[in-house]
Design a protein around this motif. Structure first.
Motif, short mmCIF file in Angstrom:
data_model
loop_
_atom_site.label_atom_id
_atom_site.label_comp_id
_atom_site.label_asym_id
_atom_site.label_seq_id
_atom_site.Cartn_x
_atom_site.Cartn_y
_atom_site.Cartn_z
N ASP A 223 0.86 -1.28 0.01
CA ASP A 223 -0.02 -0.04 -0.04
C ASP A 223 0.84 1.02 -0.02
N GLY A 224 0.36 2.39 0.01
CA GLY A 224 1.07 3.48 -0.01
C GLY A 224 0.58 4.66 -1.36
N VAL A 228 4.58 4.08 -4.88
CA VAL A 228 5.18 3.12 -3.89
C VAL A 228 4.31 1.74 -3.97
N ALA A 229 3.22 1.96 -4.21
CA ALA A 229 2.27 0.81 -3.97
C ALA A 229 2.48 -0.18 -5.13
N GLU A 271 -3.18 7.84 -3.28
CA GLU A 271 -2.86 6.52 -2.34
C GLU A 271 -3.57 5.42 -2.61
N THR A 273 -4.93 1.69 -0.98
CA THR A 273 -4.77 0.76 0.21
C THR A 273 -5.61 -0.28 0.04
#
Length: 606
Positions: A223-224, A228-229, A271, A273
């Motif tokens: 996640d992120g 990054v994810a 983002e 998640t």
């Protein structure tokens, strides 16, 4: 005790097929592999259980890299799967990093007496079959079998380390790599599940200008932030209604297929998640509850359905539909029983087969049911079939829906006039179904595995997966009539005698394990038939892996649908690790006067 001491020694038949992949064009023989442990993976690219096994084998291939050679024996179910270009694409799409033999005539399949996709066969360094297992969930058992073979043959001096016939194929980077589905935002931007690049790509309204990407582009489950994810083969996408998105805290719901997760993406902040799933694949147990504590299994598509009060999830891995509420974070079984097949009726009792595409039309949910080559719908709690008949019939035929045929469709969309477009994937076509007349036509052909459809103001946008692109079709495209032949799965039928048949499923716990009977019976067997009247006796669910079946008079052929599972645990451990092994079979049978009166399937055995 070493695995080969527990069974009769059976020499492994030689490998036969038409094309070798991932070998630099070289043919591989078992004689060349003498001294290595060989793992044969009988698979086909459209089988979700086979894709699960590819993931299960990756850690084993890494752990035993110097002694183990995995060979995928691709034995196709559908005509398209047997084509050289299709299997080459599948090997790249699913990042298969071992040699693959294409076995279109199922010669090697027959020599090894295989009856189910997937089936795994272990051949020892001296060329003998020492272990067979059908289905998925065998990774730990295989690890123990292989480790035992390493110990035994190291001591005997018959183990050869190093060297592998695998030759990797280079892929060129591209904006899209085997994309799956697409949705359009209120601003007109197009979001694409970029399956092969393990990310979500956002394009401008032209469908060509890449704006940004969610996910760093490598397989993972982090996640992120958007860069990054990570994802693993994401497929389905659903935009949430504005009020739901505000409550949930994200705008886009992603079916993160190979991670067995649902992910949420905030399109403002980028983002990512995890919103549903544990990351473990469901094999048995709870399906209802807090979404982050429930195992999922290969969610392939997802769509918001206001009439159901949530997002419907095509849980391709166990042939069911789930219902996820982003506002409460709860998930539940919505339809299906986990039996693979085509059976209409009440949602909770219906059979599905790898549902891979969803579309909403008011109070009706349309489904592309891939393995039955069917178009189906759910309305008022009842499942209906518009096109399709069973697990084994397919083709490219237009006309009246009762006679029309598809081949492994993966996508469906509702057009502006209320008619239905179907991404008929293995026919390389876009089909058209008119619910008011029951007529089927072909809108376009010659496409490279169309897997998703997106309706825009200007056109019908096709996610042309094997061509790595989005392809617009004019909204005024005229339907053509194709009068193709009917085809059937070429798997050889099992001959049986008329009348009483003694049926059994063999499960031998792997080395170091025992059956888990701590909480009651450790095994479960469910048998149904198509047509249902094929069985006069023996249908139903029980805990014994042996059963007497009676074939009804007057039947000469049909299909036995079998679901078997067994629970086993580490033997002698204070806190044993336990696991459930499960497999579905669709066994075509032919009744003959001199056929055998016994049928045995192997779930796992030495």
């Amino acid at each position: 005790m070493a695995p080969e001491q527990r069974q009769a020694r059976v020499r492994a038949p030689e490998l036969a097929g038409d094309v070798w992949l991932n070998t630099g064009g070289e043919q591989v023989t078992l004689a060349q592999l003498r001294g290595k442990i060989v793992l044969l993976d009988f698979w086909t690219s459209g089988c979700i259980n086979c894709l699960h096994v590819l993931d299960e084998l990756r850690p084993l291939e890494e752990e035993f890299a110097d002694v183990l050679v995995t060979i995928g024996v691709h034995s196709p179910k559908f005509l398209h799967e047997g084509e050289a270009a299709a299997i080459e694409a599948a090997v790249r799409r699913y990042e298969v990093h071992h040699p693959v033999l294409n076995d279109p005539e199922m010669t090697t399949w027959s020599q090894y007496a295989v009856k189910a996709w997937p089936t795994l066969v272990v051949v020892d360094p001296q060329g003998y079959v020492v272990h067979t297992a059908a289905g998925e969930g065998h990774a730990e058992a295989l690890r123990r079998v292989i480790a035992g073979l390493v110990e035994t043959h190291d001591a005997k001096g018959t183990l050869r380390r190093g060297g592998n016939p695998y030759v990797p194929v280079e892929d060129q980077p591209a904006d899209l790599r085997f994309p799956s589905k697409a949705v359009v935002t209120a601003e007109g931007r197009i979001l694409v599940a970029d399956t092969g690049n393990h990310s979500i790509a956002e394009f401008a309204s032209d469908g060509e200008t890449l704006i940004r990407r969610f996910g760093r582009g490598t397989r993972g489950r982090a996640d992120g932030a958007f860069d990054v994810a990570s994802f693993a083969e994401p497929s389905g996408l659903a935009l949430l209604p504005a009020d739901v998105a505000e409550q949930a805290g994200y705008h886009l719901l992603v079916a993160d297929t190979a991670n067995h997760l649902l992910r949420g993406v905030d399109l403002v902040t980028g983002e990512v998640t995890t919103v549903a799933g544990t990351g473990n694949q469901w094999r048995d147990g709870e399906t209802d509850g807090d979404a982050l504590s429930i195992d999922l299994t290969s969610p392939w598509d997802v769509v918001w359905w206001e009439a159901a009060g949530g997002a419907v999830v095509a849980m391709a891995g166990n042939h069911t539909l789930g219902l996820f509420d982003p506002r409460t974070g709860r998930i539940s079984r919505f339809a299906g029983t986990t039996v693979e097949g085509l059976r209409d009726g009440a949602a909770a009792e219906a059979f599905f087969a790898q549902t891979s595409g969803l579309a909403v039309q008011g109070g009706r949910l349309w489904l592309a049911d891939a393995e039955t080559s069917a178009l189906r719908y759910l309305e008022n709690g009842t499942v209906h079939t518009a096109i399709g008949t069973d697990l084994f019939s397919f083709g490219h035929r237009d006309g009246d829906a009762a006679d029309a045929l598809l081949q492994h469709p993966l996508g469906v969309a509702v057009l502006a006039d209320g008619t239905i477009a179907i991404a008929d994937t293995y026919n390389g076509a876009i089909r058209h179904y008119d619910p008011s007349t029951g007529e089927v036509a072909t809108l376009a052909a010659g496409l490279a595995e169309p897997s998703g459809l997106l309706v825009t103001d200007e056109a019908l946008l096709v996610v042309e997966s094997a061509a790595h692109r989005l392809t617009p079709l004019p909204s005024t495209a005229d339907g053509q009539q194709v009068a193709g032949d009917a085809h059937a799965v070429r798997r050889p039928p099992t001959e049986l005698a008329a009348g009483v048949v003694e049926f059994s499923v063999v499960f031998t716990p792997p080395p170091g394990e025992k059956l888990d009977d701590r909480f009651g019976p450790s095994t479960r067997l469910q048998v149904t038939a198509a047509p249902p009247e094929l069985l006069a006796e023996g249908e139903g669910t029980g805990t014994d892996l042996t059963r007497t079946l009676r074939i009804a008079e007057g039947h000469t052929e049909g299909v036995l649908q079998v679901v078997a599972q067994a629970a086993s645990c580490d033997a002698g451990a204070e806190h044993p690790v336990c696991r459930v092994t499960r497999q579905d079979w669709g066994v075509p049978i032919r009744i003959t006067p001199d056929g055998p009166d016994r049928l045995q399937l192997i779930l796992a055995g030495a």
